[in-house]
Motif scaffolding. Structure first.
Motif, PDB file in Angstrom:
ATOM      1  N   SER A 106      31.355  50.936  30.205  1.00  0.00           N
ATOM      2  CA  SER A 106      30.020  50.141  29.835  1.00  0.00           C
ATOM      3  C   SER A 106      29.421  50.698  28.614  1.00  0.00           C
ATOM      4  N   ARG A 107      30.251  51.576  27.975  1.00  0.00           N
ATOM      5  CA  ARG A 107      29.995  51.909  26.590  1.00  0.00           C
ATOM      6  C   ARG A 107      28.589  52.885  26.759  1.00  0.00           C
ATOM      7  N   ALA A 108      28.540  53.476  27.719  1.00  0.00           N
ATOM      8  CA  ALA A 108      27.267  54.595  27.808  1.00  0.00           C
ATOM      9  C   ALA A 108      27.758  55.829  27.442  1.00  0.00           C
ATOM     10  N   ALA A 109      28.954  56.009  27.167  1.00  0.00           N
ATOM     11  CA  ALA A 109      29.424  57.379  26.636  1.00  0.00           C
ATOM     12  C   ALA A 109      30.872  57.032  25.997  1.00  0.00           C
ATOM     13  N   PRO A 110      31.122  57.830  24.831  1.00  0.00           N
ATOM     14  CA  PRO A 110      32.350  57.680  24.330  1.00  0.00           C
ATOM     15  C   PRO A 110      33.507  57.944  24.990  1.00  0.00           C
ATOM     16  N   VAL A 111      34.760  57.134  24.514  1.00  0.00           N
ATOM     17  CA  VAL A 111      36.023  57.444  25.401  1.00  0.00           C
ATOM     18  C   VAL A 111      36.640  58.530  24.757  1.00  0.00           C
ATOM     19  N   PRO A 112      37.095  59.458  25.465  1.00  0.00           N
ATOM     20  CA  PRO A 112      38.073  60.647  24.978  1.00  0.00           C
ATOM     21  C   PRO A 112      39.180  59.904  24.194  1.00  0.00           C
ATOM     22  N   ALA A 113      39.685  60.649  23.287  1.00  0.00           N
ATOM     23  CA  ALA A 113      41.151  60.322  22.589  1.00  0.00           C
ATOM     24  C   ALA A 113      42.203  59.888  23.544  1.00  0.00           C
ATOM     25  N   CYS A 114      42.328  60.932  24.529  1.00  0.00           N
ATOM     26  CA  CYS A 114      43.562  60.873  25.369  1.00  0.00           C
ATOM     27  C   CYS A 114      43.248  59.436  26.306  1.00  0.00           C
ATOM     28  N   TYR A 115      42.354  58.929  26.662  1.00  0.00           N
ATOM     29  CA  TYR A 115      42.342  57.664  27.293  1.00  0.00           C
ATOM     30  C   TYR A 115      41.995  56.404  26.620  1.00  0.00           C
ATOM     31  N   ASP A 116      41.686  56.608  25.163  1.00  0.00           N
ATOM     32  CA  ASP A 116      41.477  55.585  24.278  1.00  0.00           C
ATOM     33  C   ASP A 116      42.715  54.999  23.708  1.00  0.00           C
ATOM     34  N   THR A 117      43.307  54.054  24.441  1.00  0.00           N
ATOM     35  CA  THR A 117      44.830  53.427  24.514  1.00  0.00           C
ATOM     36  C   THR A 117      44.570  51.921  24.328  1.00  0.00           C
ATOM     37  N   PRO A 118      45.568  51.586  23.897  1.00  0.00           N
ATOM     38  CA  PRO A 118      45.651  49.804  23.946  1.00  0.00           C
ATOM     39  C   PRO A 118      45.217  49.202  25.048  1.00  0.00           C
ATOM     40  N   LEU A 119      45.618  49.771  26.163  1.00  0.00           N
ATOM     41  CA  LEU A 119      45.567  49.397  27.620  1.00  0.00           C
ATOM     42  C   LEU A 119      43.829  49.393  28.030  1.00  0.00           C
ATOM     43  N   PHE A 120      43.232  50.512  27.570  1.00  0.00           N
ATOM     44  CA  PHE A 120      41.856  50.729  28.020  1.00  0.00           C
ATOM     45  C   PHE A 120      41.130  49.694  27.340  1.00  0.00           C
ATOM     46  N   ARG A 121      41.359  49.347  25.990  1.00  0.00           N
ATOM     47  CA  ARG A 121      40.686  48.449  25.210  1.00  0.00           C
ATOM     48  C   ARG A 121      41.043  46.973  26.031  1.00  0.00           C
ATOM     49  N   ARG A 122      42.062  46.814  26.434  1.00  0.00           N
ATOM     50  CA  ARG A 122      42.367  45.512  26.916  1.00  0.00           C
ATOM     51  C   ARG A 122      41.458  45.448  28.384  1.00  0.00           C
ATOM     52  N   ILE A 123      41.562  46.481  29.206  1.00  0.00           N
ATOM     53  CA  ILE A 123      40.680  46.493  30.260  1.00  0.00           C
ATOM     54  C   ILE A 123      39.115  46.314  29.930  1.00  0.00           C
ATOM     55  N   ALA A 124      38.792  46.948  29.057  1.00  0.00           N
ATOM     56  CA  ALA A 124      37.311  46.540  28.546  1.00  0.00           C
ATOM     57  C   ALA A 124      37.058  45.103  28.082  1.00  0.00           C
ATOM     58  N   ALA A 125      38.129  44.862  27.179  1.00  0.00           N
ATOM     59  CA  ALA A 125      37.873  43.403  26.846  1.00  0.00           C
ATOM     60  C   ALA A 125      38.099  42.019  28.026  1.00  0.00           C
ATOM     61  N   PHE A 126      38.759  42.745  28.864  1.00  0.00           N
ATOM     62  CA  PHE A 126      39.054  41.881  29.984  1.00  0.00           C
ATOM     63  C   PHE A 126      37.514  41.533  30.778  1.00  0.00           C
ATOM     64  N   HIS A 127      36.900  42.411  30.825  1.00  0.00           N
ATOM     65  CA  HIS A 127      35.529  42.242  31.353  1.00  0.00           C
ATOM     66  C   HIS A 127      34.434  42.016  30.443  1.00  0.00           C
ATOM     67  N   THR A 128      34.701  41.592  29.212  1.00  0.00           N
ATOM     68  CA  THR A 128      33.401  41.257  28.556  1.00  0.00           C
ATOM     69  C   THR A 128      33.569  39.858  28.296  1.00  0.00           C
ATOM     70  N   HIS A 129      32.167  39.226  28.584  1.00  0.00           N
ATOM     71  CA  HIS A 129      32.034  37.634  28.578  1.00  0.00           C
ATOM     72  C   HIS A 129      30.849  37.506  27.801  1.00  0.00           C
ATOM     73  N   GLU A 130      30.935  36.167  27.136  1.00  0.00           N
ATOM     74  CA  GLU A 130      29.942  35.726  26.264  1.00  0.00           C
ATOM     75  C   GLU A 130      28.682  35.208  26.991  1.00  0.00           C
ATOM     76  N   LYS A 131      28.633  34.961  28.314  1.00  0.00           N
ATOM     77  CA  LYS A 131      27.480  34.614  29.366  1.00  0.00           C
ATOM     78  C   LYS A 131      27.726  35.186  30.457  1.00  0.00           C
ATOM     79  N   PRO A 132      26.885  34.979  31.414  1.00  0.00           N
ATOM     80  CA  PRO A 132      26.879  35.492  33.045  1.00  0.00           C
ATOM     81  C   PRO A 132      28.051  34.655  33.460  1.00  0.00           C
ATOM     82  N   LEU A 133      28.881  35.299  34.438  1.00  0.00           N
ATOM     83  CA  LEU A 133      29.935  34.637  35.023  1.00  0.00           C
ATOM     84  C   LEU A 133      29.114  33.624  36.114  1.00  0.00           C
TER      85      LEU A 133
END
Length: 135
Positions: A106-133
């Motif tokens: 939810s971007r309320a806290a910074p992601v530690p480097a050990c978890y900031d992977t391309p997969l984590f960014r894909r998970i975050a992007a998977f749940h980012t939407h332009e408008k409410p679902l």
């Protein structure tokens, strides 16, 4: 005048006795891992199908309903196409505490480097939407 007597549930009980056993006998105590799941055995690690099913179950049974939805939906949509290296990253993320991962997503806290992977960014992007679902 009535005298107050505490309910039976509040009366202290006698201390429990230790179970009798052979002197010097050792008791095996199994401790769960930090995630609550037993560690993977070598045979389970070798079978990718069992590993994927285990990850799917862990993603849907996180402890926080919000995390069940966030992780479970992503895993259902992508688990069959994830390579072994990303499965390792996903298992590491599933071992992290729910409240921490939720704050990272939810971007309320910074992601530690050990978890900031391309997969984590894909998970975050998977749940980012332009408008409410529209569910």
């Amino acid at each position: 005048m009535t005298i107050f007597s505490p309910p039976a549930a509040l009366i202290p009980l006698a201390p429990r006795r230790r179970p009798k056993g052979r002197p010097g006998a050792r008791i095996l105590v199994l401790r769960p891992s930090a995630s609550g799941f037993p560690p993977l055995s070598a045979s389970t690690r070798d079978d990718p199908d069992i590993r994927r099913r285990r990850i799917r179950i862990r993603a849907w049974r996180r402890g926080m309903r919000e995390m069940d939805i966030l992780m479970g939906r992503f895993v259902d949509a992508t688990i069959d196409s994830l390579p072994e290296a990303e499965l390792d990253d996903l298992e590491a993320l599933l071992d992290a505490q729910d409240d921490e991962v939720f704050r990272w997503l939810s971007r309320a806290a910074p992601v530690p480097a050990c978890y900031d992977t391309p997969l984590f960014r894909r998970i975050a992007a998977f749940h980012t939407h332009e408008k409410p679902l529209d569910l």
